[in-house]
Design a protein around this motif. Structure first.
Motif, short mmCIF file in Angstrom:
data_model
loop_
_atom_site.label_atom_id
_atom_site.label_comp_id
_atom_site.label_asym_id
_atom_site.label_seq_id
_atom_site.Cartn_x
_atom_site.Cartn_y
_atom_site.Cartn_z
N GLU A 31 0.83 -1.21 0.00
CA GLU A 31 0.00 0.00 0.00
C GLU A 31 0.87 1.26 0.00
N ARG A 32 1.96 1.24 0.75
CA ARG A 32 2.87 2.39 0.75
C ARG A 32 3.50 2.57 -0.63
N LEU A 33 3.87 1.47 -1.28
CA LEU A 33 4.41 1.55 -2.64
C LEU A 33 3.36 2.12 -3.60
N TYR A 34 2.13 1.66 -3.43
CA TYR A 34 1.02 2.14 -4.25
C TYR A 34 0.88 3.66 -4.10
N ARG A 35 0.83 4.12 -2.87
CA ARG A 35 0.65 5.56 -2.62
C ARG A 35 1.80 6.39 -3.19
N THR A 36 2.99 5.84 -3.15
CA THR A 36 4.16 6.53 -3.68
C THR A 36 4.12 6.65 -5.20
N HIS A 37 3.62 5.62 -5.87
CA HIS A 37 3.76 5.54 -7.33
C HIS A 37 2.46 5.72 -8.12
N GLY A 39 0.35 8.13 -8.66
CA GLY A 39 0.21 9.35 -9.45
C GLY A 39 0.92 9.26 -10.79
N ARG A 40 2.17 8.81 -10.75
CA ARG A 40 2.95 8.71 -11.98
C ARG A 40 2.37 7.65 -12.92
N VAL A 41 1.94 6.52 -12.36
CA VAL A 41 1.37 5.46 -13.18
C VAL A 41 0.06 5.94 -13.81
N HIS A 42 -0.78 6.59 -13.04
CA HIS A 42 -2.06 7.08 -13.56
C HIS A 42 -1.84 8.09 -14.68
N THR A 43 -0.87 8.98 -14.53
CA THR A 43 -0.57 9.96 -15.57
C THR A 43 -0.12 9.27 -16.85
N ALA A 54 -8.42 5.28 -17.63
CA ALA A 54 -7.22 5.43 -16.81
C ALA A 54 -7.35 4.82 -15.42
N ASP A 55 -8.48 5.03 -14.74
CA ASP A 55 -8.63 4.49 -13.39
C ASP A 55 -8.59 2.97 -13.38
N ASP A 56 -9.34 2.35 -14.29
CA ASP A 56 -9.38 0.88 -14.34
C ASP A 56 -8.03 0.28 -14.70
N VAL A 57 -7.37 0.87 -15.68
CA VAL A 57 -6.08 0.32 -16.12
C VAL A 57 -5.01 0.55 -15.05
N THR A 58 -5.06 1.69 -14.37
CA THR A 58 -4.12 1.93 -13.27
C THR A 58 -4.30 0.86 -12.20
N GLN A 59 -5.54 0.55 -11.90
CA GLN A 59 -5.81 -0.51 -10.92
C GLN A 59 -5.27 -1.84 -11.43
N ASP A 60 -5.46 -2.12 -12.72
CA ASP A 60 -4.92 -3.35 -13.30
C ASP A 60 -3.39 -3.41 -13.18
N VAL A 61 -2.74 -2.27 -13.36
CA VAL A 61 -1.28 -2.23 -13.24
C VAL A 61 -0.85 -2.66 -11.84
N HIS A 83 7.06 1.11 -13.88
CA HIS A 83 6.78 1.90 -15.07
C HIS A 83 6.73 1.00 -16.30
N ARG A 84 7.72 0.13 -16.43
CA ARG A 84 7.75 -0.79 -17.58
C ARG A 84 6.56 -1.75 -17.53
N LEU A 85 6.21 -2.21 -16.35
CA LEU A 85 5.05 -3.07 -16.19
C LEU A 85 3.79 -2.33 -16.62
N ALA A 86 3.67 -1.06 -16.26
CA ALA A 86 2.52 -0.24 -16.64
C ALA A 86 2.43 -0.11 -18.16
N VAL A 87 3.54 0.14 -18.82
CA VAL A 87 3.55 0.23 -20.28
C VAL A 87 3.07 -1.09 -20.88
N ASN A 88 3.56 -2.21 -20.35
CA ASN A 88 3.14 -3.51 -20.86
C ASN A 88 1.65 -3.75 -20.67
N VAL A 89 1.10 -3.35 -19.53
CA VAL A 89 -0.33 -3.51 -19.27
C VAL A 89 -1.14 -2.65 -20.25
N VAL A 90 -0.68 -1.43 -20.47
CA VAL A 90 -1.38 -0.54 -21.41
C VAL A 90 -1.36 -1.14 -22.82
N LEU A 91 -0.20 -1.62 -23.25
CA LEU A 91 -0.10 -2.19 -24.59
C LEU A 91 -0.97 -3.44 -24.72
#
Length: 183
Positions: A31-37, A39-43, A54-61, A83-91
């Motif tokens: 949860e602390r990692l989530y709160r730290t990151h 914002g950047r993932v959602h953007t 964006a909200d659903d995919v951020t949650q998926d990430v 960040h790389r994981l987020a890009v992969n989820v988006v793609l």
């Protein structure tokens, strides 16, 4: 030692500690990692997909991160891995939703048909709106290259295209954004 440097070291240490704790199953550390990151993932997600996804995919990430945390080897910073994981989820999301059809710009000026804002000094130009009007492929390349800092070779591997196509898409995206923002 300057205060900011000390704070950066402490932050990096706490992220490393939280990463190790979360990998061992500690939900509070995750949860602390989530709160730290988050914002950047959602953007990142919002720029690469439609804002309504964006909200659903951020949650998926972050669900994917929780599932894959045991594969994090610490060879890079946790934020880089995420960040790389987020890009992969988006793609992957783009492929499953069938957005691939919009990968390439086929017309000379994709934003010419979009109505621009009236030129008045009191209005500021909305870059996010201009970015959202780009065809999907051009938007992906622009965000990955100019916003996130990936090289054309890396973008080509991620999107399954050749580096020359990435360069061409970036050029077309920049020109389209410039025309839109100059209105």
């Amino acid at each position: 030692m300057p205060r900011q440097v000390l704070e950066d070291i402490l932050t990096a240490d706490s992220i490393a500690a939280d990463t190790a704790l979360a990998a061992s199953g500690d939900p509070s550390a995750f949860e602390r990692l989530y709160r730290t990151h988050v914002g950047r993932v959602h953007t990142l997600v919002r720029r690469m997909l439609d804002a309504d996804e964006a909200d659903d995919v951020t949650q998926d990430v972050f669900i994917r991160a929780w599932q894959k945390l045991s594969t994090f080897r610490g060879e890079s910073a946790f934020g880089t891995w995420l960040h790389r994981l987020a890009v992969n989820v988006v793609l992957a999301r783009r492929k499953t939703v069938g957005i691939e059809r919009g990968r390439f710009i086929t017309e000379e000026a994709p934003l010419d048909r979009a109505s621009g804002r009236p030129v008045t000094p009191e209005l500021s130009v909305d870059f996010e709106e201009a970015l959202a009007r780009l065809p999907e492929g051009a938007k992906q390349v622009f965000v990955l290259h100019d916003v996130e800092g990936y090289r054309h070779e890396e973008i080509a591997r991620m999107l399954g295209i050749v580096p020359g196509t990435s360069k061409s898409q970036l050029h077309h995206a920049r020109m389209a954004l410039r025309r839109y923002l100059d209105r």
